[in-house]
Design an enzyme around this catalytic site. Structure first.
Site, PDB file in Angstrom:
ATOM      1  CD  GLN A   4      -2.837   1.246   0.154  1.00 57.84           C
ATOM      2  OE1 GLN A   4      -3.279   0.212  -0.349  1.00 57.84           O
ATOM      3  NE2 GLN A   4      -3.165   2.447  -0.298  1.00 57.84           N
ATOM      4  CD  GLU A   5       2.667   3.590   3.910  1.00 61.00           C
ATOM      5  OE1 GLU A   5       2.941   4.585   3.214  1.00 61.00           O
ATOM      6  OE2 GLU A   5       2.040   3.679   4.977  1.00 61.00           O
TER       7      GLU A   5
END
Length: 747
Positions: free
Chosen positions: A600-601
């Site tokens: 996600q990051e």
């Protein structure tokens, strides 16, 4: 010997290797060599030395080819090492020892020979080699060659010729501003030395105005002062520089530059200066009280064109300080003072966010219902925010019929899949409150079926178990779930990329992979197993992942069984899994939770940098990284965060600290990772609810709310794909916030 002729035509690059193999076989085998050609084609077993006894001729040739590619990689590694040691003649000798079979990397061979000649003060030889390199039409080194040629001509004092090459490279180069500024500086210096002063000043000025944050900016300033000894940066340039710093989120640098500008005397210009200063103080996290002091003066002057902006910024300052009452007063003042403003919809939703944060559910239902109509001044996104707030506020105060109306309208009008699943879930939860169990169970099963292993599918499974209803959804085909599709290698890359990878020429390999993926994407789309193999190639997987992610998202609409499984593993790959498992074990965090955060990051990009300065795979802020390094007793430099092992180690450690702080509650830890521990502490103190599904929906920051849901979706999918279970994810929703959380002054 017709077979030998055919073989020579088809495999000429390997023919020398074939001859060497044949010669070795003559010495070591009892096979009659008159029939060797036929045996070579049919791959009959040959009796050779003990180590080759069970190899076919085909295998021998393949082994020889592989060994040869590795030898080229080793030679490249050796040559570059010699260049770094300034042993240029030895490096050239190594590179000149390559034979025709190294055709895949001929452009790199020529480039490094030319570079070694130039660094050995032999620009003439470098230029001759570069002319050969220019014939390599498909090489991605074309621009590098232009720059190298410019450097060669520059070193011989042929500045006009050097400028031509630099300008050509500048016009065709599509790389970052870092490369652009380097070229601009070379061009400016060439003009300066060829005494074309006006053109040199133009280039130096361009660097100073457009790239003030670059390494070359100081060199450009020195160049200007050589041409104009009394030169100082003009005021109008300084404003450009402030804007550039601000655009690049370098707020401290922007503030420092602004403070070198003389405060204007003209009233409007002075107000513009003061507002900019207040804004930069706020963004640079300096003294908020100083920022507010400036802003209040602007607000008091109702005739000021910046009064409106000053009110909004002041409200943000007070919100940052946690003084929601004053923030609300300012936003209400804005609506009263500027009732016709085009931004009043934005101001209203800011007020709504404050009311949600403070848990003023009755107030929201009473005062915002009037904005839920077609004639309102709100745009579609703002209407959605109001309707969402009304739905959850009605649910929380027990107005079931109103909550059902809002959630029903939201679920029917939503296009985003996650949001649609969410509103279906909360519609069913509202029906449950009404005492209906049959309809909610049907809706929950449809969510599980239609949104496979998503955040809301997990919630639906948890809720069905809680109310004693069966799930009745087939999630996996047991016969095919164990299909082995993992290949921890880069065997699918072209030989050129393999050689560069083995030579540890990382920058060069990354550029080649980027180009290759762009050209070969359609071809490899039909080979999902190949993509899975490529995605296990560590440092370069993110390039492939970014390109294929959108191509295969459609397969997430189906559960991962039979032929669909491979596409799910492409979308949820085990990139850097060895490092993740090492640090997950050390800090007692689930490796799949770490993988989910990383996905996600940064989408597995170790060089990712956010606008706020978050860095690397797990997007660690430099200040957070510094705090972690102290706790771990390690040296720190912010550039270390680009190192994948350091970043995974720090990110996993930080996640473990957050889990410990909030009693192992993954939802609160993830919300803290994205929104900050202080915010989560503040939300918990307001005691909205002890139900984690409802807590997520009430998170005031939309970005953080979405972050938690997406990471938990990934966590469920990773756990299911590679651990064959999801009970660990379902347990998350049974947790309740602890009465007291641990204080952690380090973060």
């Amino acid at each position: 010997m017709k077979f030998k002729a055919i073989f020579l035509i088809l495999f000429s690059p390997l023919w020398t290797s074939c001859l060497k193999t044949e010669e070795r076989l003559k010495k070591t085998s009892h096979v009659n060599m008159d029939s060797y050609d036929d045996q070579l084609i049919s791959s009959n077993t040959l009796e050779v030395k003990e180590k080759d006894r069970n190899k076919s001729s085909h295998e021998l040739l393949f082994s020889t080819k592989t060994e040869f590619k590795q030898s080229i990689a080793d030679s490249f590694k050796k040559a570059i090492g010699l260049i770094n040691e300034k042993r240029y003649k030895e490096a050239i000798s190594v590179l000149n020892s390559f034979d025709a079979r190294a055709y895949e990397v001929e452009d790199y061979r020529l480039y490094y020979i030319a570079k070694a000649h130039l660094m050995n003060s032999n620009p003439g030889s470098a230029i001759k080699i570069i002319e050969k390199l220019e014939e390599e039409k498909q090489s991605i080194l074309k621009n590098d060659a232009l720059i190298l040629a410019g450097d060669a001509y520059f070193s011989t004092g042929q500045y006009d010729k050097a400028t031509q090459y630099y300008e050509k490279a500048f016009q065709s180069d599509e790389k970052t501003s870092l490369r652009k500024t380097s070229l601009l500086l070379k061009i400016a210096q060439s003009y300066e030395l060829s005494e074309k002063t006006i053109k040199a000043r133009e280039k130096y000025a361009k660097i100073l105005r457009e790239f003030p944050d670059s390494i070359e900016a100081q060199e450009a300033l020195n160049g200007m002062r050589r041409l104009v000894p009394q030169f100082v940066i003009p005021e109008e340039w300084k404003w450009d520089r402030v804007e550039k710093f601000e655009k690049n989120r370098l707020f401290e640098e922007a503030l420092a530059e602004l403070e070198t500008i003389q405060i204007p005397k003209q009233k409007e210009e002075k107000e513009k200066y003061l507002f900019k200063k207040a804004f930069l103080i706020f963004k640079a996290r300096k003294s908020i009280s100083e920022s507010l002091k400036i802003l209040m003066k602007l607000i008091s002057n109702r005739k000021s064109k910046l009064s409106l902006d000053a009110i909004l910024l002041s409200a943000s300052c007070y919100k940052k300080l946690g003084d929601y009452k004053k923030a609300r007063v300012l936003l209400q003042l804005y609506l009263k003072r500027y009732p016709e403003s085009k931004d009043k919809g934005d101001v209203l939703t800011r007020l709504l966010e404050l009311d949600l944060t403070e848990g003023r559910w009755n107030f929201i239902v009473k005062n915002y219902s009037k904005f839920d109509n077609e004639k309102t001044f709100l745009d579609d996104n703002q209407k959605h925010k109001v309707m969402r707030a009304l739905g959850f506020s009605s649910f929380l105060i027990g107005d079931i019929s109103k909550a059902l109306q809002y959630f029903d309208r939201l679920r029917r009008g939503e296009n985003d899949q996650m949001e649609q699943a969410g509103y279906n879930y909360w519609y069913s939860m509202t029906l449950l409150k009404k005492g209906n169990r049959v309809k909610p169970a049907e809706i929950l099963r449809s969510i599980i079926q239609n949104y496979p292993l998503s955040y809301y599918a997990m919630l639906s499974m948890f809720k069905l178990k809680e109310i004693g209803e069966s799930i009745d959804v087939k999630m996996v085909d047991d016969e095919n779930s164990e299909k082995n599709i993992e290949r921890d290698s880069c065997e699918y890359f072209p030989d050129k990329i393999k050689i560069l990878l083995n030579a540890q020429m990382q920058r060069e390999a990354e550029r080649e992979i980027e180009t290759w993926i762009g050209e070969s994407l359609k071809e490899i789309e039909g080979k999902p197993d190949a993509i899975v193999g490529i995605l296990r190639c560590s440092d370069y997987a993110n390039i492939v992942f970014r390109r294929v992610q959108t191509k295969f998202n459609k397969y997430l609409s189906y559960y991962p069984y039979k032929d669909i499984l491979v596409f799910w593993k492409i979308l949820y790959p085990l990139i850097f899994i060895d490092d993740v498992r090492e640090f997950s074990l050390k800090f007692n965090v689930s490796p799949y939770l770490v993988m989910s955060v990383m996905r996600q990051e940064s989408s597995f990009n170790s060089q990712a940098t956010s606008l706020e300065g978050a860095t690397g795979l797990m997007q660690i802020m430099p200040q957070t990284g510094q705090n972690i390094s102290k706790l771990l007793g390690e040296e720190f430099d912010r550039f270390l965060l680009y190192d994948r092992r350091v970043n995974i180690k720090f990110g996993t450690y930080y996640l473990s600290r957050l889990l410990d702080k909030f009693g192992g509650n993954e939802i609160l830890a993830l919300a803290s990772y994205n929104g900050g521990p202080r915010n989560v502490e503040n939300w918990l103190k307001r005691r909205w609810t002890d139900q984690m599904d409802l807590f997520v929906e009430l998170i005031p920051l939309e970005q953080t709310r979405n972050y938690v849901r997406r990471v938990l979706t990934s966590y469920a999918r990773y756990s299911f794909l590679y651990d064959k279970k999801i009970d660990n994810v379902l347990e998350i929703f049974s947790r309740r916030p602890l009465p007291n959380f641990k204080e952690d002054p380090s973060f």
